[in-house]
Design a protein around this motif. Structure first.
Motif, PDB file in Angstrom:
ATOM      1  N   GLU A   8     -10.687   8.901 -44.668  1.00  0.00           N
ATOM      2  CA  GLU A   8      -9.893   8.051 -45.556  1.00  0.00           C
ATOM      3  C   GLU A   8      -8.522   8.634 -45.890  1.00  0.00           C
ATOM      4  N   TRP A   9      -8.316   9.907 -45.624  1.00  0.00           N
ATOM      5  CA  TRP A   9      -7.044  10.545 -45.962  1.00  0.00           C
ATOM      6  C   TRP A   9      -5.827   9.862 -45.337  1.00  0.00           C
ATOM      7  N   CYS A  42     -10.543  14.497 -59.187  1.00  0.00           N
ATOM      8  CA  CYS A  42     -11.446  15.611 -59.452  1.00  0.00           C
ATOM      9  C   CYS A  42     -10.640  16.719 -60.115  1.00  0.00           C
ATOM     10  N   GLU A  43     -11.308  17.790 -60.475  1.00  0.00           N
ATOM     11  CA  GLU A  43     -10.611  18.873 -61.180  1.00  0.00           C
ATOM     12  C   GLU A  43      -9.426  19.396 -60.373  1.00  0.00           C
ATOM     13  N   ALA A  44      -9.609  19.554 -59.063  1.00  0.00           N
ATOM     14  CA  ALA A  44      -8.555  20.133 -58.228  1.00  0.00           C
ATOM     15  C   ALA A  44      -7.322  19.238 -58.156  1.00  0.00           C
ATOM     16  N   THR A  45      -7.513  17.936 -57.958  1.00  0.00           N
ATOM     17  CA  THR A  45      -6.358  17.047 -57.820  1.00  0.00           C
ATOM     18  C   THR A  45      -5.730  16.750 -59.182  1.00  0.00           C
ATOM     19  N   SER A  58      -1.527  14.763 -51.557  1.00  0.00           N
ATOM     20  CA  SER A  58      -2.346  15.959 -51.699  1.00  0.00           C
ATOM     21  C   SER A  58      -3.043  16.276 -50.384  1.00  0.00           C
ATOM     22  N   THR A  59      -3.089  17.541 -50.045  1.00  0.00           N
ATOM     23  CA  THR A  59      -3.818  17.975 -48.851  1.00  0.00           C
ATOM     24  C   THR A  59      -5.056  18.786 -49.225  1.00  0.00           C
ATOM     25  N   PRO A  79      -7.365  15.525 -41.070  1.00  0.00           N
ATOM     26  CA  PRO A  79      -7.406  16.805 -41.789  1.00  0.00           C
ATOM     27  C   PRO A  79      -8.594  17.644 -41.337  1.00  0.00           C
ATOM     28  N   LYS A  80      -8.376  18.933 -41.256  1.00  0.00           N
ATOM     29  CA  LYS A  80      -9.456  19.854 -40.892  1.00  0.00           C
ATOM     30  C   LYS A  80     -10.368  20.050 -42.100  1.00  0.00           C
ATOM     31  N   THR A  81     -11.674  19.923 -41.864  1.00  0.00           N
ATOM     32  CA  THR A  81     -12.653  20.101 -42.925  1.00  0.00           C
ATOM     33  C   THR A  81     -13.744  21.052 -42.453  1.00  0.00           C
ATOM     34  N   PRO A  82     -14.421  21.755 -43.371  1.00  0.00           N
ATOM     35  CA  PRO A  82     -15.481  22.675 -42.956  1.00  0.00           C
ATOM     36  C   PRO A  82     -16.575  22.013 -42.134  1.00  0.00           C
TER      37      PRO A  82
END
Length: 262
Positions: free
Chosen positions: A228-229, A46-49, A251-252, A157-160
């Motif tokens: 899946e992380w 995606c754009e961020a990664t 990536s986190t 991982p912590k997610t919203p």
């Protein structure tokens, strides 16, 4: 070291033949002949990664999810995904996806290891290698459903969106099934295998409620990304062992769709 060397290592661990028929795995952008000294692993392209890979000076971005799972007729920069491909190629960064072939090798096993499942075996063994396959099931040290959910919440991982739990949180659980990603198609299977609790993502209302109301296993549901992380550090470590000198980072960046919770 070249991209093709990394691809060879990935495909030795996660042969493309293990991928589901509908899946698209392999090199998406770049060249097998480009240099690959530094590799970044992420769940989503995606754009961020993509920006993280380019700005971080990586040579190869390995993602779990394919960029074009449903196919496309253009990689033009006037489209979002086409712009990412264009930026990657301009920066000399290759993009590779290991999806359901990596699932059969390590996505569920990574989750099983994380939450302490012993002697995990596939829910759906691969015909190619019965030790591999989709999902895992095995036993943990007995604990309450609430305690297992707390363990998952502490290690993933912590997610919203957080983690959802269905069932009696005071009930003891021992046999645990896991299928990271979208796993409601295995609800009947995990019950037939005697699971006390099933850890999976993307559970829809009707399949989940029908399952629970019929006396099915308790449910723990992290987000798709979070579930899946754990594959990423597992794969990064395996690549580093096979290719001494290869620098691997994970990536986190949380790439779930949801950015807040009310």
């Amino acid at each position: 070291m070249l991209v093709r060397d990394v691809i060879e290592a990935i495909e030795t661990l996660c042969p493309p033949s293990l991928a589901e028929e509908w899946d698209e795995v392999g090199l998406i952008a770049g060249s097998p002949e480009w240099e690959a000294k530094r590799v970044l692993l992420a769940v989503d392209p995606c754009e961020a990664t993509v920006r993280e890979a380019i700005d971080g000076g990586y040579d190869l971005l390995i993602t779990h999810h394919p960029l074009y799972l449903r196919g496309t007729s253009t990689v033009g920069a006037h489209t979002p995904k086409g712009a990412w491909v264009t930026d990657l190629i301009r920066a000399g960064v290759s993009l590779y996806a290991a999806h359901t072939n990596a699932d059969s090798w390590g996505t569920a096993q990574a989750m099983a290891d994380l939450i302490g499942i012993k002697d995990a075996r596939p829910l759906v063994p691969s015909e190619e290698d019965p030790a591999l396959g989709l999902g895992r099931i095995g036993r943990i040290e007995p604990k309450t459903l609430g305690e297992l959910a707390d363990r998952a919440a502490a290690l993933l991982p912590k997610t919203p969106a957080g983690i959802l739990v269905a069932g009696d949180e005071s009930a003891m659980v021992e046999t645990v099934a896991v299928s990271p990603g979208s796993g409601d198609s295995f609800l009947g299977l995990v019950d037939s295998l005697g699971a006390d609790v099933y850890v999976t993502a993307d559970l829809r209302h009707h399949p989940a409620t029908d399952h629970l109301w019929a006396g099915g296993a308790a449910l723990i549901s992290p987000t798709h990304f979070a579930s899946e992380w754990p594959l990423l550090p597992k794969l990064a470590g395996a690549l580093a062992r096979r290719l001494p000198g290869l620098e691997t980072d994970v990536s986190t960046i949380v790439t779930d769709a949801w950015v807040s919770r009310r």
